[in-house]
Scaffold this motif. Sequence first.
Motif, short mmCIF file in Angstrom:
data_model
loop_
_atom_site.label_atom_id
_atom_site.label_comp_id
_atom_site.label_asym_id
_atom_site.label_seq_id
_atom_site.Cartn_x
_atom_site.Cartn_y
_atom_site.Cartn_z
N LYS C 36 0.85 -1.19 0.00
CA LYS C 36 0.00 0.00 0.00
C LYS C 36 0.88 1.24 0.00
CE LYS C 36 -3.06 -2.30 3.17
NZ LYS C 36 -3.53 -2.22 4.56
N ILE C 37 0.49 2.23 -0.78
CA ILE C 37 1.26 3.48 -0.83
C ILE C 37 1.36 4.08 0.57
CG2 ILE C 37 1.24 5.84 -1.69
CD1 ILE C 37 2.11 3.94 -3.79
N SER C 38 0.30 3.96 1.35
CA SER C 38 0.33 4.53 2.69
C SER C 38 1.39 3.85 3.55
CB SER C 38 -1.05 4.40 3.33
OG SER C 38 -1.46 3.05 3.39
N ALA C 47 5.73 11.84 3.07
CA ALA C 47 4.28 11.91 2.88
C ALA C 47 3.89 11.15 1.63
CB ALA C 47 3.85 13.36 2.75
N GLN C 48 2.65 10.67 1.60
CA GLN C 48 2.18 9.91 0.44
C GLN C 48 2.34 10.73 -0.84
OE1 GLN C 48 -1.45 7.65 0.65
NE2 GLN C 48 -1.64 8.00 2.84
N GLY C 49 2.01 12.00 -0.73
CA GLY C 49 2.06 12.85 -1.91
C GLY C 49 3.44 12.94 -2.52
N THR C 50 4.46 12.86 -1.68
CA THR C 50 5.83 13.00 -2.17
C THR C 50 6.17 11.94 -3.22
OG1 THR C 50 6.41 13.80 0.04
CG2 THR C 50 8.23 13.21 -1.42
N GLU C 56 4.73 8.77 -11.44
CA GLU C 56 3.38 9.05 -11.90
C GLU C 56 2.31 8.23 -11.19
OE1 GLU C 56 2.88 8.94 -16.06
OE2 GLU C 56 3.92 10.86 -16.32
N SER C 57 2.66 7.01 -10.87
CA SER C 57 1.67 6.13 -10.25
C SER C 57 2.40 4.98 -9.56
CB SER C 57 0.74 5.56 -11.31
OG SER C 57 1.46 4.73 -12.19
N LYS C 58 1.66 4.20 -8.82
CA LYS C 58 2.22 3.04 -8.16
C LYS C 58 2.85 2.11 -9.21
CE LYS C 58 0.67 -0.86 -5.29
NZ LYS C 58 -0.49 -1.59 -4.76
N PHE C 62 6.74 1.00 -9.68
CA PHE C 62 7.12 -0.41 -9.75
C PHE C 62 7.99 -0.69 -10.98
CE2 PHE C 62 6.10 -4.99 -10.43
CZ PHE C 62 6.62 -5.46 -9.24
N LYS C 63 7.60 -0.11 -12.11
CA LYS C 63 8.37 -0.32 -13.33
C LYS C 63 9.78 0.27 -13.21
CE LYS C 63 4.56 -0.84 -16.57
NZ LYS C 63 3.74 -0.20 -17.63
#
Lengths: 198, 198, 198, 198
Positions: C36-38, C47-50, C56-58, C62-63
């Motif tokens: 989980k990003i959190s 922070a999650q936003g950072t 761009e995304s989870k 990962f890539k």
Amino acid sequence: MPKSKERCREIREEMRNTILRKSLLYFARNGFAGTKISDLSRNIRIAQGTIYVYFESKEDLFKEILRIADYKEELRQVRVLSRLPLSARVKLGKLSERVLERLKNDEMFAAKIALNTQIMLEGSGDCSALDTSYQSEIFSLTAKIIEQGQREGTAVEGSPMKLADYYWGVVYLYALKSLFTTHYEMISADDLERTVLK
Amino acid sequence: MPKSKERCREIREEMRNTILRKSLLYFARNGFAGTKISDLSRNIRIAQGTIYVYFESKEDLFKEILRIADYKEELRQVRVLSRLPLSARVKLGKLSERVLERLKNDEMFAAKIALNTQIMLEGSGDCSALDTSYQSEIFSLTAKIIEQGQREGTAVEGSPMKLADYYWGVVYLYALKSLFTTHYEMISADDLERTVLK
Amino acid sequence: MPKSKERCREIREEMRNTILRKSLLYFARNGFAGTKISDLSRNIRIAQGTIYVYFESKEDLFKEILRIADYKEELRQVRVLSRLPLSARVKLGKLSERVLERLKNDEMFAAKIALNTQIMLEGSGDCSALDTSYQSEIFSLTAKIIEQGQREGTAVEGSPMKLADYYWGVVYLYALKSLFTTHYEMISADDLERTVLK
Amino acid sequence: MPKSKERCREIREEMRNTILRKSLLYFARNGFAGTKISDLSRNIRIAQGTIYVYFESKEDLFKEILRIADYKEELRQVRVLSRLPLSARVKLGKLSERVLERLKNDEMFAAKIALNTQIMLEGSGDCSALDTSYQSEIFSLTAKIIEQGQREGTAVEGSPMKLADYYWGVVYLYALKSLFTTHYEMISADDLERTVLK
DNA sequence: AATGAATGAGTGTTCATTCAT
DNA sequence: TATGAATGAACACTCATTCAT
């Protein structure tokens, strides 16, 4: 740059209170089962997820509502009143006027009373969740005033606790009316007093 | 085999009534949203499907309950009472005694009153569903007795409709108590009368 | 202020790398869906936003992780090794020692292997995302060394690719163990070699 | 007329087993977090709700899967084998052949091994949920056979537990391969034995 | 008619992502 | 740039209703 910690806390506190306040009314009107998170959040004009930022679950939210919907302020008033050197008739007169006044003007007050009494009636189940001590002290203080009235010959005979229960039951009744009905005839302080005074 | 057919209808009628009777109590205690068909059927000790043999839907069942939970019998009594050549005080005394008596001994009566008043309070929504004419006639008959009492100088001043509303509100209050609380102190007929009599 | 700009870029690069490094471990341990990003951001202490400032995304994160978790360095080593004028036995001995050494001491190495092998196993889905050319070259170089061993009579019979696959499979196995288990007995270089040597 | 009680139980048992069996594969392939109830139910070709008729929650379903994915049968085989008057080499030969055979032909077996080993690796967390006693007994019995081999001079030196762990680790490795890869080269019994035999 | 397993729309809850500060 | 509160789509779960037996 991070938001100021202080400001953050303020915002959180504010939102939390908004949710609690608006939910109190919603739950009082629709009951626990009848309240949908989707409706509730639409009513508060926030996203459903926001509720879960502040509360763990619908049940947690409900318990928090019951925690804030206490009778601390009412208890304080009744306490002061019961100690004043007044006749029971005058005490009950003042109390009745104040209570009916708030019932008319303060929707939150009506919701608080309705919710608490409902919980008390359903009772048993999860008493642990609710601190009923404020309420029961109000009852016993009222019973004492009634006892004083009985000694003074102004209150009717009968178990003071039963009569106190009757008195506040009527308050609950009109809390319900003010919550649900738009046009209704409120009883007068005299009518309310008559539950316990001759 | 006409007899067997007859017997069949009887059995059907019996089951239908059992469901209605038990559901009345369940709905009165838990409200519409708070009542699950699964709980209800377990409570009646039938399968969930059986309910749908007799009723189209949960809502249909609820409406049927409201239909049977009318005040026909109560209305009859109040009608007779209001026509008798008695003083308002005596009329209200007899009425109060009878009502409180039933409240104590007949759980179905309490449920009926609780359910109807709840519906009336929430009101607006689906008035169509409920025939409130019996109830409103009881109210207006009670108001007339109160008016008689005011002429006789035994009833308190104020709008007779408001006072009738108050009187039956208190009845509702103690219907709730008897539904939810196992140990509670019932008010006396005197206490109830005092809502409208001096 | 060119210097300040330069410094800024450095700081950015540093943060980006911190996120990548810590995420590699997290994803290796918990898988993509299980991360989980959190949790991740709490683990990195940002922070999650950072995370979304740098990725761009989870999925993008990962890539990128898979891009840096390549086998460039390992490939270089295997390449050098395979060209040296040594017996297959010695080559595999040196390779095994180095690999097990890093597995023990370099958590990132274990995570890299675990993640890559997982991706290769699940395969099919998003092959496009992952450049498996390094990995496959390592496999084919290892297969060549095994072939050499077979000619020298030190390696066991059987398809060299199958045996290379077996060899690196065991490495994956102990990468998993070192990632998940705190106390485990690492195999020796001899044990590892035995997958392919007599 | 009610369904026969017996038939009802049968139907329930059958559906429950179908769900367990199909879910085992799904969870083994996708992990707990990666498995969505919606996908799972589509895969089993039942409604999402049906899963909740048989299991309390996704987690409950997972725990039940782990309960049925035990090694009772495998343990029985290893027990019998370890007691036979055979050389360690022959015992391990037979064991390896059987295990690889099942891995190739019985997808459920591979899923069982994959799931259990994964749980064992992640370990710690909720060990309570999983009875690992079968597994650990298989490990210790295998270690005993290896010890026998060491006395007979056919097994390699080293901690027997480490070697048993290695042996079953390789089995897990190829369980994963058979679960995830469609085309892969399975190792031979000889290859597997070589983990512990000279 | 009675059953209770099966269903899926609807509800409560989570979590990747956005955005005002 | 970094933050974390807010969001809503997606997910887990419930429950009124259906239907084969």
